[in-house]
Design a protein around this motif. Structure first.
Motif, PDB file in Angstrom:
ATOM      1  N   PHE A   1       0.940  -1.170  -0.035  1.00 41.64           N
ATOM      2  CA  PHE A   1      -0.143  -0.195   0.212  1.00 41.64           C
ATOM      3  C   PHE A   1       0.464   1.121  -0.309  1.00 41.64           C
ATOM      4  N   ALA A   2       1.969   1.145   0.294  1.00 45.83           N
ATOM      5  CA  ALA A   2       2.832   2.496   1.053  1.00 45.83           C
ATOM      6  C   ALA A   2       3.605   2.689  -0.692  1.00 45.83           C
ATOM      7  N   ASP A   3       3.609   1.544  -1.664  1.00 48.46           N
ATOM      8  CA  ASP A   3       4.248   2.170  -2.765  1.00 48.46           C
ATOM      9  C   ASP A   3       2.967   3.120  -3.731  1.00 48.46           C
ATOM     10  N   ILE A   4       1.861   2.918  -3.407  1.00 43.23           N
ATOM     11  CA  ILE A   4       0.847   3.765  -4.276  1.00 43.23           C
ATOM     12  C   ILE A   4       1.116   5.071  -4.299  1.00 43.23           C
ATOM     13  N   GLY A   5       0.972   5.189  -5.490  1.00 44.40           N
ATOM     14  CA  GLY A   5       1.404   6.610  -5.881  1.00 44.40           C
ATOM     15  C   GLY A   5       2.730   7.599  -6.057  1.00 44.40           C
ATOM     16  N   GLU A   6       3.690   7.028  -5.705  1.00 47.35           N
ATOM     17  CA  GLU A   6       5.161   6.085  -5.153  1.00 47.35           C
ATOM     18  C   GLU A   6       5.738   6.562  -6.481  1.00 47.35           C
ATOM     19  N   PRO A   7       6.622   7.973  -6.667  1.00 46.31           N
ATOM     20  CA  PRO A   7       7.937   7.394  -7.775  1.00 46.31           C
ATOM     21  C   PRO A   7       9.181   6.201  -7.826  1.00 46.31           C
ATOM     22  N   GLU A   8       9.294   5.430  -8.619  1.00 44.17           N
ATOM     23  CA  GLU A   8      10.564   5.148  -8.109  1.00 44.17           C
ATOM     24  C   GLU A   8      11.664   6.096  -7.941  1.00 44.17           C
ATOM     25  N   GLU A   9      12.373   5.212  -6.784  1.00 42.38           N
ATOM     26  CA  GLU A   9      13.465   5.891  -6.370  1.00 42.38           C
ATOM     27  C   GLU A   9      14.716   5.855  -6.515  1.00 42.38           C
ATOM     28  N   PHE A  10      15.441   6.918  -6.777  1.00 43.61           N
ATOM     29  CA  PHE A  10      16.253   7.394  -7.683  1.00 43.61           C
ATOM     30  C   PHE A  10      16.955   8.079  -6.508  1.00 43.61           C
ATOM     31  N   THR A  11      18.939   7.968  -7.333  1.00 43.82           N
ATOM     32  CA  THR A  11      20.265   9.040  -6.727  1.00 43.82           C
ATOM     33  C   THR A  11      19.854  10.399  -7.372  1.00 43.82           C
ATOM     34  N   ASP A  12      19.639  11.521  -6.594  1.00 44.05           N
ATOM     35  CA  ASP A  12      19.815  12.766  -7.239  1.00 44.05           C
ATOM     36  C   ASP A  12      20.885  13.847  -7.319  1.00 44.05           C
ATOM     37  N   GLN A  13      21.616  13.223  -8.003  1.00 46.57           N
ATOM     38  CA  GLN A  13      23.333  13.557  -7.521  1.00 46.57           C
ATOM     39  C   GLN A  13      23.279  15.089  -7.980  1.00 46.57           C
ATOM     40  N   ASN A  14      22.363  15.916  -9.301  1.00 46.55           N
ATOM     41  CA  ASN A  14      22.510  17.193  -8.667  1.00 46.55           C
ATOM     42  C   ASN A  14      21.524  18.001  -8.476  1.00 46.55           C
ATOM     43  N   ASP A  15      20.745  17.687  -7.254  1.00 46.83           N
ATOM     44  CA  ASP A  15      19.941  17.766  -6.701  1.00 46.83           C
ATOM     45  C   ASP A  15      19.082  19.144  -7.638  1.00 46.83           C
ATOM     46  N   ASP A  16      18.523  18.452  -8.714  1.00 44.19           N
ATOM     47  CA  ASP A  16      17.563  18.688 -10.051  1.00 44.19           C
ATOM     48  C   ASP A  16      16.046  19.067  -9.208  1.00 44.19           C
ATOM     49  N   ASP A  17      15.621  17.428  -8.256  1.00 42.37           N
ATOM     50  CA  ASP A  17      14.525  16.877  -8.597  1.00 42.37           C
ATOM     51  C   ASP A  17      13.656  15.745  -9.745  1.00 42.37           C
ATOM     52  N   ILE A  18      15.070  15.770 -10.367  1.00 44.50           N
ATOM     53  CA  ILE A  18      14.690  15.356 -12.302  1.00 44.50           C
ATOM     54  C   ILE A  18      15.592  14.265 -12.011  1.00 44.50           C
ATOM     55  N   CYS A  19      14.857  13.158 -12.235  1.00 45.66           N
ATOM     56  CA  CYS A  19      16.071  11.468 -12.217  1.00 45.66           C
ATOM     57  C   CYS A  19      16.654  11.913 -13.952  1.00 45.66           C
ATOM     58  N   ASN A  20      18.110  11.941 -14.112  1.00 48.91           N
ATOM     59  CA  ASN A  20      18.297  12.319 -15.843  1.00 48.91           C
ATOM     60  C   ASN A  20      19.704  12.136 -15.491  1.00 48.91           C
ATOM     61  N   ASN A  21      20.629  12.509 -16.200  1.00 50.24           N
ATOM     62  CA  ASN A  21      21.720  12.758 -16.265  1.00 50.24           C
ATOM     63  C   ASN A  21      23.219  11.553 -15.556  1.00 50.24           C
ATOM     64  N   ASN A  22      22.144  10.145 -16.530  1.00 47.62           N
ATOM     65  CA  ASN A  22      22.535   8.920 -16.026  1.00 47.62           C
ATOM     66  C   ASN A  22      23.048   8.114 -14.490  1.00 47.62           C
ATOM     67  N   GLU A  23      22.355   8.929 -13.592  1.00 49.33           N
ATOM     68  CA  GLU A  23      21.385   9.371 -12.130  1.00 49.33           C
ATOM     69  C   GLU A  23      21.200   7.777 -12.166  1.00 49.33           C
ATOM     70  N   PRO A  24      21.440   6.802 -11.025  1.00 51.07           N
ATOM     71  CA  PRO A  24      20.594   5.373 -10.997  1.00 51.07           C
ATOM     72  C   PRO A  24      19.224   5.793 -10.344  1.00 51.07           C
ATOM     73  N   TYR A  25      18.772   4.599 -10.485  1.00 52.98           N
ATOM     74  CA  TYR A  25      17.051   4.625  -9.704  1.00 52.98           C
ATOM     75  C   TYR A  25      17.215   2.849  -9.928  1.00 52.98           C
ATOM     76  N   VAL A  26      16.081   2.385  -8.674  1.00 53.13           N
ATOM     77  CA  VAL A  26      15.316   1.237  -8.700  1.00 53.13           C
ATOM     78  C   VAL A  26      14.411   1.124  -9.400  1.00 53.13           C
ATOM     79  N   ASP A  27      14.267   0.574 -11.015  1.00 53.10           N
ATOM     80  CA  ASP A  27      13.301   0.074 -11.379  1.00 53.10           C
ATOM     81  C   ASP A  27      12.177  -1.004 -11.098  1.00 53.10           C
ATOM     82  N   THR A  28      11.701  -0.492 -10.200  1.00 49.95           N
ATOM     83  CA  THR A  28      10.714  -1.334  -9.327  1.00 49.95           C
ATOM     84  C   THR A  28       9.438  -1.696 -10.196  1.00 49.95           C
ATOM     85  N   ASN A  29       9.184  -0.895 -11.362  1.00 50.91           N
ATOM     86  CA  ASN A  29       8.178  -1.869 -12.176  1.00 50.91           C
ATOM     87  C   ASN A  29       8.465  -2.630 -13.256  1.00 50.91           C
ATOM     88  N   ASP A  30      10.078  -2.784 -13.746  1.00 48.27           N
ATOM     89  CA  ASP A  30      11.006  -3.436 -14.414  1.00 48.27           C
ATOM     90  C   ASP A  30      10.396  -3.399 -15.888  1.00 48.27           C
TER      91      ASP A  30
END
Length: 204
Positions: free
Chosen positions: A104-133
């Motif tokens: 239930f805690a996953d509902i409406g939540e984005p996939e986790e990622f490491t925001d290395q440049n602090d722009d709140d956007i998953c980009n620039n080869n930043e790692p993320y967990v592909d929860t839904n594969d």
């Protein structure tokens, strides 16, 4: 002088004559009253339709959590659509969306990622967990479909139909009415739940 006197008498009679006042008053009040009545019917129909939609979706959501839901999914959707369309014009559209989550805690939540440049956007080869594969970062980590045993399912129905009353053209309302209802339930524990996916990828 006599003619002027007769004209004066006529004007006084005209001034004192109250016949037809109701008709004139209704000419002012009638359009507003009719508009209010139409508006009340429009609001009442929308509220009733929304109530029926929520009730039908709650029942369908419970049916979808059963072990044999995969084989009955189309029939369950059709029952909801038929129940809602019975109150609407033939051109009404009903769209369903089902998204399954590990918890239930996953509902409406984005996939986790490491925001290395602090722009709140998953980009620039930043790692993320592909929860839904699905090979890309998503703002919602759920998977399409009703999932498997013990998964939490967000079941949503969106209904659109043209207004039954011509009120929208008078007060600036949209011609299309759009209603949405959602329910969240957990699938029954008819089997072991699939393990949570922890595949790490990189955002483009």
């Amino acid at each position: 002088m006599r003619r002027l006197h007769r004209i004066g008498d006529f004007l006084r009679q005209l001034r004192d004559d109250r016949s037809g006042v109701t008709l004139v008053e209704f000419a002012f009040v009638g359009p507003v009253l009719i508009l209010m009545v139409i508006g009340l019917f429009d609001i009442a129909h929308t509220q009733y339709t929304s109530s029926v939609l929520h009730g039908a979706l709650q029942k369908a959501g419970r049916d979808l959590t059963l072990e044999n839901a995969n084989s009955q999914e189309a029939n369950i959707d059709q029952r909801v659509a038929d129940q809602v369309r019975s109150l609407m014009p033939a051109s009404a559209t009903v769209v369903f969306e089902k998204v399954s989550h590990f918890d239930f805690a996953d509902i409406g939540e984005p996939e986790e990622f490491t925001d290395q440049n602090d722009d709140d956007i998953c980009n620039n080869n930043e790692p993320y967990v592909d929860t839904n594969d699905n090979g890309q970062w998503d703002a919602d980590r759920g998977k399409d479909g009703i999932g498997g045993a013990r998964d939490a399912v967000l079941y949503t129905a969106r209904v659109s139909y043209p207004r039954l009353f011509p009120l929208y053209g008078m007060i600036g309302l949209p011609q299309e009415v759009t209603l949405e209802a959602s329910t969240v339930l957990r699938n029954q524990p008819f089997d072991e739940q699939n393990d949570r996916i922890t595949t790490t990828r990189n955002c483009t």
